[in-house]
Scaffold this motif. Structure first.
Motif, PDB file in Angstrom:
ATOM      1  N   ASP A 298      26.574 -39.153 203.237  1.00 36.53           N
ATOM      2  CA  ASP A 298      25.036 -38.905 203.156  1.00 36.53           C
ATOM      3  C   ASP A 298      24.430 -39.988 202.581  1.00 36.53           C
ATOM      4  OD1 ASP A 298      24.993 -36.873 204.655  1.00 36.53           O
ATOM      5  OD2 ASP A 298      24.696 -35.195 203.084  1.00 36.53           O
ATOM      6  N   ALA A 302      18.865 -39.137 203.321  1.00 36.54           N
ATOM      7  CA  ALA A 302      19.683 -37.872 203.948  1.00 36.54           C
ATOM      8  C   ALA A 302      19.615 -36.865 202.776  1.00 36.54           C
ATOM      9  CB  ALA A 302      20.822 -37.850 204.654  1.00 36.54           C
ATOM     10  N   LYS A 303      20.318 -37.144 201.535  1.00 41.82           N
ATOM     11  CA  LYS A 303      20.215 -36.408 200.500  1.00 41.82           C
ATOM     12  C   LYS A 303      18.967 -35.740 199.848  1.00 41.82           C
ATOM     13  CE  LYS A 303      24.459 -38.464 198.495  1.00 41.82           C
ATOM     14  NZ  LYS A 303      25.077 -39.192 197.217  1.00 41.82           N
ATOM     15  N   LYS A 306      17.715 -32.965 202.246  1.00 42.26           N
ATOM     16  CA  LYS A 306      18.514 -32.034 202.018  1.00 42.26           C
ATOM     17  C   LYS A 306      18.325 -31.085 200.978  1.00 42.26           C
ATOM     18  CE  LYS A 306      22.723 -32.748 204.827  1.00 42.26           C
ATOM     19  NZ  LYS A 306      24.301 -32.764 204.774  1.00 42.26           N
ATOM     20  N   GLU A 309      14.792 -29.168 201.411  1.00 39.00           N
ATOM     21  CA  GLU A 309      14.907 -28.277 202.234  1.00 39.00           C
ATOM     22  C   GLU A 309      15.692 -26.923 201.879  1.00 39.00           C
ATOM     23  OE1 GLU A 309      16.755 -27.191 206.883  1.00 39.00           O
ATOM     24  OE2 GLU A 309      16.600 -29.553 206.025  1.00 39.00           O
ATOM     25  N   LEU A 310      16.860 -27.390 201.018  1.00 37.68           N
ATOM     26  CA  LEU A 310      17.918 -26.173 200.560  1.00 37.68           C
ATOM     27  C   LEU A 310      16.925 -25.504 199.365  1.00 37.68           C
ATOM     28  CD1 LEU A 310      21.402 -27.750 200.648  1.00 37.68           C
ATOM     29  CD2 LEU A 310      20.627 -25.689 202.000  1.00 37.68           C
ATOM     30  N   SER A 318      13.250 -34.912 194.170  1.00 36.50           N
ATOM     31  CA  SER A 318      14.356 -35.183 194.821  1.00 36.50           C
ATOM     32  C   SER A 318      14.826 -36.775 194.640  1.00 36.50           C
ATOM     33  CB  SER A 318      14.271 -35.000 196.493  1.00 36.50           C
ATOM     34  OG  SER A 318      13.574 -35.824 197.108  1.00 36.50           O
TER      35      SER A 318
END
Length: 480
Positions: A298, A302-303, A306, A309-310, A318
């Motif tokens: 990733d 993208a990390k 995620k 979202e998670l 983030s």
């Protein structure tokens, strides 16, 4: 030759300002970076010699590295795969057929008199890299920008010149040149709508911090030079990190002829994808672009997506998790082992753990507080066995790395929450009796003052009281 107004050698003063008409439009800088990044591999690009940081000089040199007559290059498969992976990560088009060239020049650390590179058809082209930056250093205000990637090429590393000033000698180490990152920055300035200005090249910058300083200095130097009526020379400059400025090395007015020619000892590099892979082929002898793409980890963007979202954390949080090596894994491990919600866990990670790490110049891996210990501590807090202020005290004790668990520290320091409501009501009443001014303010409608009384009860109980319960008791007593 030096650019006009650059000052004497060793001086970093920018040109003195002369009276000049202000420009019609602001100056626009153009910066191009040539980045030399060392591939992480066990052996060199074209020989079987080992790659080892800080090895004794000339201890890792094959006959080919020493350019003995009759020796031939053998391409390292691992290096090709790493180049393809880099190209994919930077959204490049991967050339299924790329070519090697000889670039001729004469340096003491290049005994063959030429360097094997990819000039005509490199392994990857036309990529892009998107990145985010803060506005006014505010993490909550971020903008995304994109930089173009012209090409990625495989290139033989030269040796390294070691200057012995005491003996007035220069020695040559034909091990791989051991800088993991070197950058050449090409800088020019122009007014919008006008042709690009004359560029200078700042060579061999070896850190991101120095790169930023060199570019900032060079932009300002060129602007002041032009505004004072001077001209910019197409020259090579060096960045003096001690003085914080660029200094002239050599001019480029006599363009060096590298006499590029096809490398006769290396065939074209052919890559495949799943569709073009021939039947009955030995997979060890080819490089499959699709195979590498499937194993691409990733990427940071993208990390970050995620994580948001998670766990429902803020986008700016983030960035911090991903940018600190090992912090994402630490955060996720804590979340898995605690009952506390991720939005509350992130506060402990960023406000407490990270500040302690920076204060003590530690990496995440060096933290004396493991993810297991922090999770245990947060579970005690979540189950309301300790207060938030008591949890801070436990965290401080855990940082000492004495091998105690959070529960052991709580019992040893007697930090459990007060469960005796009658005792807590007596303490609240005592605080009310001793702070008549604050009580009058609350009764007059200033409800914010109650926070001060809560803090005083917390102090009286050494952080062992539940602030929510304390507030309830105070409000009840103040309304009587």
């Amino acid at each position: 030759r030096r650019s006009r107004g650059a000052g004497p050698a060793g001086s970093c003063s920018p040109p003195a300002r002369r009276s000049a008409q202000p420009p019609l439009a602001p100056w626009v800088p153009v910066v191009g970076l040539e980045i030399h990044a060392q591939i992480s591999s066990n052996s060199k690009l074209f020989s079987g010699s080992q790659v080892q940081f800080a090895a004794p000089p000339n201890s890792l040199v094959s006959f080919f590295d020493a350019s003995l007559p009759g020796t031939l290059p053998v391409l390292n498969r691992r290096c090709v795969e790493a180049a393809v992976m880099t190209g994919l990560a930077l959204n490049c088009s991967i050339n299924k057929k790329s070519l090697f060239d000889r670039k001729h020049y004469f340096y003491a650390d290049l005994p063959a008199g030429y360097q094997i590179t990819q000039q005509r058809v490199p392994i990857a082209v036309n990529g892009s890299l998107s990145y985010s930056l803060c506005i006014d250093n505010k993490m909550s205000q971020m903008v995304t920008k994109t930089v173009r990637i012209k090409q990625i090429q495989l290139e033989q590393d030269s040796g390294k010149s070691l200057h012995d000033d005491s003996r007035s000698q220069t020695l040559v180490d034909l091990n791989r040149a051991e800088g993991q990152l070197r950058v050449d920055a090409n800088v020019s300035v122009h007014h919008p709508g006008e042709p690009y200005g004359v560029r200078t090249e700042v060579k061999n910058i070896n850190s991101i911090r120095f790169l930023a300083k060199a570019i900032d200095y060079e932009i300002q130097r060129q602007i002041e030079e032009l505004e004072n009526g001077g001209t910019i020379l197409n020259e090579t400059r060096a960045f003096d990190s001690k003085l914080g400025c660029t200094v002239p090395m050599r001019d480029k007015e006599g363009m060096q002829d590298y006499r590029f020619m096809p490398e006769p000892n290396l065939p074209p590099l052919i890559l495949y994808d799943t569709k073009s892979l021939p039947a009955n082929v030995n997979h060890q002898q080819v490089v499959n672009i699709d195979w590498i793409h499937e194993r691409l980890p990733d990427l940071p963007s993208a990390k970050r997506a995620k994580l948001v979202e998670l766990y429902g954390i803020l986008p700016e949080h983030s960035f911090t998790l991903v940018n600190e090596d090992g912090l994402t894994e630490f955060f996720e491990n804590v979340v898995k082992q605690t009952q506390m919600k991720p939005k509350k866990v992130i506060g402990w990670i960023l406000n407490d753990l990270l500040s302690y790490l920076k204060q003590h110049s530690c990496t995440v891996k060096e933290s004396p507080i493991s993810s297991v210990l922090l999770a245990d501590l947060l579970n005690l807090l979540e189950k309301k066995e300790i207060s938030a202020s008591a949890a801070k005290q436990v965290f401080e004790e855990l940082w000492k790395g004495e091998g105690k668990t959070p529960l052991e520290i709580v019992k040893e320091k007697k930090l459990q929450l007060l469960e005796d409501r009658e005792e807590l009501e007596q303490i609240c009443q005592a605080v009310i009796d001793e702070h008549e001014k604050e009580v009058m303010a609350i009764k007059a409608g200033n409800q914010k003052v109650i926070n001060k009384l809560i803090g005083l009860v917390q102090r009286a109980t050494q952080g062992r009281s539940n602030p929510v319960l304390v507030k309830q008791i105070l409000e009840k007593k103040l309304s009587e």
